[in-house]
Motif scaffolding. Structure first.
Motif, mmCIF file in Angstrom:
data_model
loop_
_atom_site.group_PDB
_atom_site.id
_atom_site.type_symbol
_atom_site.label_atom_id
_atom_site.label_comp_id
_atom_site.label_asym_id
_atom_site.label_seq_id
_atom_site.Cartn_x
_atom_site.Cartn_y
_atom_site.Cartn_z
ATOM 1 N N ARG A 141 1.088 -1.362 0.401
ATOM 2 C CA ARG A 141 0.072 -0.253 0.017
ATOM 3 C C ARG A 141 1.063 1.503 -0.034
ATOM 4 N NH1 ARG A 141 2.086 2.500 4.243
ATOM 5 N NH2 ARG A 141 1.358 1.876 6.058
ATOM 6 N N ALA A 145 0.332 5.093 1.345
ATOM 7 C CA ALA A 145 -0.144 6.084 2.372
ATOM 8 C C ALA A 145 -0.598 6.961 2.641
ATOM 9 C CB ALA A 145 -0.397 4.725 3.631
ATOM 10 N N PRO A 146 -0.325 8.098 1.249
ATOM 11 C CA PRO A 146 -0.508 9.609 1.529
ATOM 12 C C PRO A 146 -1.393 10.236 2.386
ATOM 13 C CG PRO A 146 -1.624 9.184 -0.637
ATOM 14 C CD PRO A 146 -1.164 7.975 -0.097
ATOM 15 N N SER A 147 -0.419 11.638 3.256
ATOM 16 C CA SER A 147 -1.665 11.865 4.264
ATOM 17 C C SER A 147 -1.185 13.503 3.049
ATOM 18 C CB SER A 147 -0.285 12.857 5.311
ATOM 19 O OG SER A 147 0.258 11.712 6.308
ATOM 20 N N ARG A 156 -4.409 3.911 1.312
ATOM 21 C CA ARG A 156 -4.757 5.049 1.662
ATOM 22 C C ARG A 156 -4.363 6.301 2.229
ATOM 23 N NH1 ARG A 156 -2.808 2.080 6.556
ATOM 24 N NH2 ARG A 156 -1.284 4.297 7.161
ATOM 25 N N ASP A 199 -4.645 8.977 4.134
ATOM 26 C CA ASP A 199 -4.335 9.305 5.703
ATOM 27 C C ASP A 199 -4.422 10.893 6.138
ATOM 28 O OD1 ASP A 199 -2.910 6.891 5.880
ATOM 29 O OD2 ASP A 199 -1.381 7.176 6.653
ATOM 30 N N TYR A 257 -1.714 8.712 14.179
ATOM 31 C CA TYR A 257 -1.391 7.999 13.249
ATOM 32 C C TYR A 257 -0.714 6.624 13.861
ATOM 33 C CZ TYR A 257 2.433 6.114 10.247
ATOM 34 O OH TYR A 257 3.097 5.604 9.213
ATOM 35 N N ARG A 304 8.016 2.217 3.012
ATOM 36 C CA ARG A 304 7.713 3.715 2.574
ATOM 37 C C ARG A 304 9.465 4.525 3.031
ATOM 38 N NH1 ARG A 304 3.888 2.873 8.178
ATOM 39 N NH2 ARG A 304 5.723 2.056 9.570
ATOM 40 N N LEU A 309 10.109 6.993 8.268
ATOM 41 C CA LEU A 309 9.621 6.684 9.404
ATOM 42 C C LEU A 309 9.745 5.190 9.921
ATOM 43 C CD1 LEU A 309 6.263 6.321 6.742
ATOM 44 C CD2 LEU A 309 6.322 7.776 8.864
HETATM 45 N N1 GLU Z 1 1.018 9.197 5.917
HETATM 46 C C1 GLU Z 1 2.124 9.027 6.074
HETATM 47 C C2 GLU Z 1 2.675 9.827 6.149
HETATM 48 O O1 GLU Z 1 2.956 9.964 4.767
HETATM 49 C C3 GLU Z 1 2.352 7.570 7.085
HETATM 50 C C4 GLU Z 1 2.703 6.800 5.710
HETATM 51 C C5 GLU Z 1 2.951 4.638 6.211
HETATM 52 O O2 GLU Z 1 2.102 4.609 6.878
HETATM 53 O O3 GLU Z 1 3.475 4.892 5.308
HETATM 54 O O4 GLU Z 1 4.143 10.061 6.099
#
Ligand code: GLU
Length: 300
Positions: free
Chosen positions: A9, A11-13, A43, A45, A179, A197, A201
């Protein structure tokens, strides 16, 4: 035991449109999934409503389409999942591994026991709220929490959460879920097997590995890609004024992103269309060739 089918996946904010740094994460996770015949989901975020920029969700999805990064299933939205986060918090409460915290930011800053740049919560409310305090946030008790995971690119990563992160928040004082909790609940619900990712992170991953342990959820495989930084070592982001992605001629930025990941296509493909470049990249995807650094300077 049968291996679960690969499901990845992105998962952008939605705090702004995608830029070169977020394209690297989208592309890396997409290629890793497709090269293994896996699924790739998106997804959004959008947990933190004040930080959602108007139009950002649309802009992100249109950019993914322009760059040929087509996803499986329907787009997931964290803003619609509070009931699942509440249930997970309740499970943590039942296990006695979280506690209500009544400290204000000010009180925490005043009693900072961490490095100057990271406020580590001193655990004031672990034994219960002082009589004059009301519950504000919920925190995970990290005493004795030694966590590790094997990263496919960065190797073994471990941390003593109690000293490196402290008792982190799972529900904020303003009522929004953090989060860390939301990501764990959503990734597990969707049966995500692989998370690719940015290396920024990694600290979050350690907290998430711990939350998964507390919630009895399986740990996915992780690969943390190098993060694109500017000449000052700052992550490319809206705050550091990274320009949005080129939408009229995505090929050249796509090739630049592949080169960043040490997967530059041959010269003959430099003028090719997006789907052709991506097919080449899927066929030639080789995680062993990825740069192992946590950050790489990107000239703009
Ligand atoms: N949405 C967060 C970001 O863009 C975390 C994404 C994730 O869990 O991979 O930094």
């Amino acid at each position: 035991m049968k291996q679960a089918r690969y499901r990845g996946r992105f998962a952008p904010s939605p705090s702004g449109p995608l830029h070169f740094g977020s394209l690297i994460c989208a592309l890396g996770s997409y290629l890793d999934a497709r090269a293994q015949g896996g699924e790739w989901w998106v997804r959004i975020d959008d947990l933190d409503p004040p930080r959602v920029a108007p139009g950002a969700v649309d802009a992100i999805l249109r950019a993914l389409e322009a760059y040929g990064l087509t996803w499986d299933g329907s787009v997931q939205y964290q803003s619609q999942r509070s009931a699942a986060y509440e249930a997970a918090l309740e499970a943590l409460r039942r296990r006695g591994v979280v506690y209500a915290c009544g400290c204000t930011r000010r009180e925490i800053a005043d009693s900072n026991v961490g490095r100057a740049d990271v406020a580590i919560y001193p655990g004031t409310c672990r034994a219960g709220l002082a009589p004059h305090k009301a519950a504000r946030a919920w925190r995970v008790d990290t005493r004795g929490a030694r966590v590790h995971f094997e990263d496919r690119l960065q190797g073994r990563i471990e941390q003593d959460l109690e000293y490196a992160a402290g008792d982190f928040i799972v529900q904020r004082a303003d009522g929004w879920f953090a989060y860390q909790l939301a990501a764990v609940v959503d990734d597990a619900e969707l049966g995500i097997t692989d998370i690719v990712r940015g290396a920024d992170l990694i600290d979050s991953t350690l907290r998430q590995v711990y939350l998964r342990r507390l919630l009895d959820l399986p740990t996915p495989r992780y690969l943390h890609l190098p993060v694109a930084v500017n000449a000052l070592g700052e992550k490319l982001s809206k705050q550091t004024l990274a320009p949005p992605l080129n939408m009229t001629f995505p090929q050249s930025t796509l090739i630049q992103a592949l080169a960043f990941l040490k997967h530059a296509p041959p010269l003959a493909l430099r003028q090719a269309a997006v789907p052709e470049i991506l097919s080449w990249a899927i066929a030639h995807w080789s995680p062993a060739d990825l740069p192992q650094a946590r950050t790489i300077e990107q000239e703009s």
